[in-house]
Write an enzyme that holds these catalytic residues in place. Sequence first.
Site, PDB file in Angstrom:
ATOM      1  N   ASP A 221     -44.913  -3.149 -39.396  1.00 35.52           N
ATOM      2  CA  ASP A 221     -43.485  -3.281 -39.126  1.00 35.52           C
ATOM      3  C   ASP A 221     -43.179  -2.506 -37.718  1.00 35.52           C
ATOM      4  O   ASP A 221     -43.373  -1.595 -37.208  1.00 35.52           O
ATOM      5  CB  ASP A 221     -42.685  -2.132 -40.032  1.00 35.52           C
ATOM      6  CG  ASP A 221     -41.341  -2.020 -39.853  1.00 35.52           C
ATOM      7  OD1 ASP A 221     -40.586  -3.135 -39.918  1.00 35.52           O
ATOM      8  OD2 ASP A 221     -40.766  -0.896 -39.572  1.00 35.52           O
ATOM      9  N   GLU A 315     -43.566  -9.508 -38.928  1.00 34.34           N
ATOM     10  CA  GLU A 315     -42.361  -9.860 -39.372  1.00 34.34           C
ATOM     11  C   GLU A 315     -41.946 -11.066 -37.994  1.00 34.34           C
ATOM     12  O   GLU A 315     -42.344 -10.674 -36.964  1.00 34.34           O
ATOM     13  CB  GLU A 315     -41.017  -8.942 -39.317  1.00 34.34           C
ATOM     14  CG  GLU A 315     -41.245  -7.817 -38.323  1.00 34.34           C
ATOM     15  CD  GLU A 315     -40.391  -6.820 -38.736  1.00 34.34           C
ATOM     16  OE1 GLU A 315     -39.145  -7.053 -39.651  1.00 34.34           O
ATOM     17  OE2 GLU A 315     -40.559  -5.604 -38.232  1.00 34.34           O
ATOM     18  N   ASP A 401     -40.102   2.805 -42.692  1.00 35.65           N
ATOM     19  CA  ASP A 401     -41.102   1.955 -42.051  1.00 35.65           C
ATOM     20  C   ASP A 401     -42.207   1.543 -42.940  1.00 35.65           C
ATOM     21  O   ASP A 401     -42.808   0.534 -42.653  1.00 35.65           O
ATOM     22  CB  ASP A 401     -41.450   2.356 -40.700  1.00 35.65           C
ATOM     23  CG  ASP A 401     -40.134   2.810 -39.741  1.00 35.65           C
ATOM     24  OD1 ASP A 401     -39.115   2.104 -40.017  1.00 35.65           O
ATOM     25  OD2 ASP A 401     -40.352   3.635 -38.977  1.00 35.65           O
TER      26      ASP A 401
END
Length: 419
Positions: A221, A315, A401
């Site tokens: 992340d 991501e 996170d």
Amino acid sequence: MAQLPYHYGVKLRVFPSNEQKRLIKLNSDASRYIYNEMNGMNRELFALHQVKTPIKLVQTRIETLKQRLKHPAINISNIHGWLNDRALDSDMKANAIKNYRTAWKNFRKVHRAGTPVFHKKRTEQKYQTSNHYASKIEIPNMFNGSVRLLDDKHIQLSKLGRLRFKGMPAKLIARKAEIRIGTTTISMDATGRYYVSLQLASDQPFVNSETSQSDSAIGIDLNTDNFLTDSSANVIANPRFYRSIKGKLAKAQRTLSRRATRAKKAHRSLRESKNYQKQRQRVATIQRKVANRRKNFLHLVSTALIKNHDLVVAEELRSKNLLRNHALAMNIADVGWRMLLGMLAYKADLYKRQFVTVDPRNTTQTCSDCGFIMGTEPTQKLTLADRQWTCPRCTAYHIRDHNAAKNILAKGLVTLTDQ
């Protein structure tokens, strides 16, 4: 080069003489001029096609431009005689034309970058040349092409001759008898440093991907609070390279602005103003040091992630969209997310690992234990200030996170299963 299975790139710093610097600038200007000429002809051709009345003069001009664009290297050189100078590299002309046509192909394929635009004259210089091997050469390598290594510290380039370089990795020097050189880019940055970028290819892999194989998958992340948090709860702090020199850079830029104002009041060209150019180099040096520190940090992080894991899931971030948030734009630009994702992508191919990007939607709002999504009734969405939270359904405690990284990994595994 294209038929060889393994490819690699290396950027070397070179130290040209004054005459070689003149030739680099001449070839760089010619490359930019040819690119802009082709762009100008295409724009004129488009405008003439808008004329609906069949005027003979217009039709003649259209046919002339079409013929010139079929063989631009010959036609542009015939019109502009200075492009026939013997100091100009013929491969430079071919690569300028190829780059322009590639720009159009990319536009038609992606439609996001826009149509090709005119290249402005800047402080930086750059042009590309190609490496050629004679047909009688049995085993092409880094020693026997038109672009070749003379020894471990000198390289031979077309039109430029012998150049001293530094920065060649030892692993490439040890295997230089089996590596070929392809397209070569000669460039100068804003601080006046010269570089040669070599495209390399080989029948053998450039890295040994079996020595550090680890059967593990990890999700990462990316955020601005800390640079990276992975699904194993490891956290990498945000180094904030730009913020560390923000004050020093601002002071140098103010001095640069004052010197530009004085030069304009004295009716002096900025290119010929020594005080302005000296300060411009100072500003560019500060910016280069920050960029180099950031790039080095990203290389270390990306290499460690790829070498130590079989699967890395991240991501899919659109930095262009994120930068529209002016409150976070500086922090987002400073961390270099897109550069990291690009490094992970090509290093995964290099080390024969898997790298997957997933849709980041709801990765921070979803409980990784039970799948409950915050924001559904009767809850509200988590804000950026909520760094820790408890799931209202299963009462699991989450660090924001770490939870997002676990959700990203789960999405990546589902994506691979569906494939």
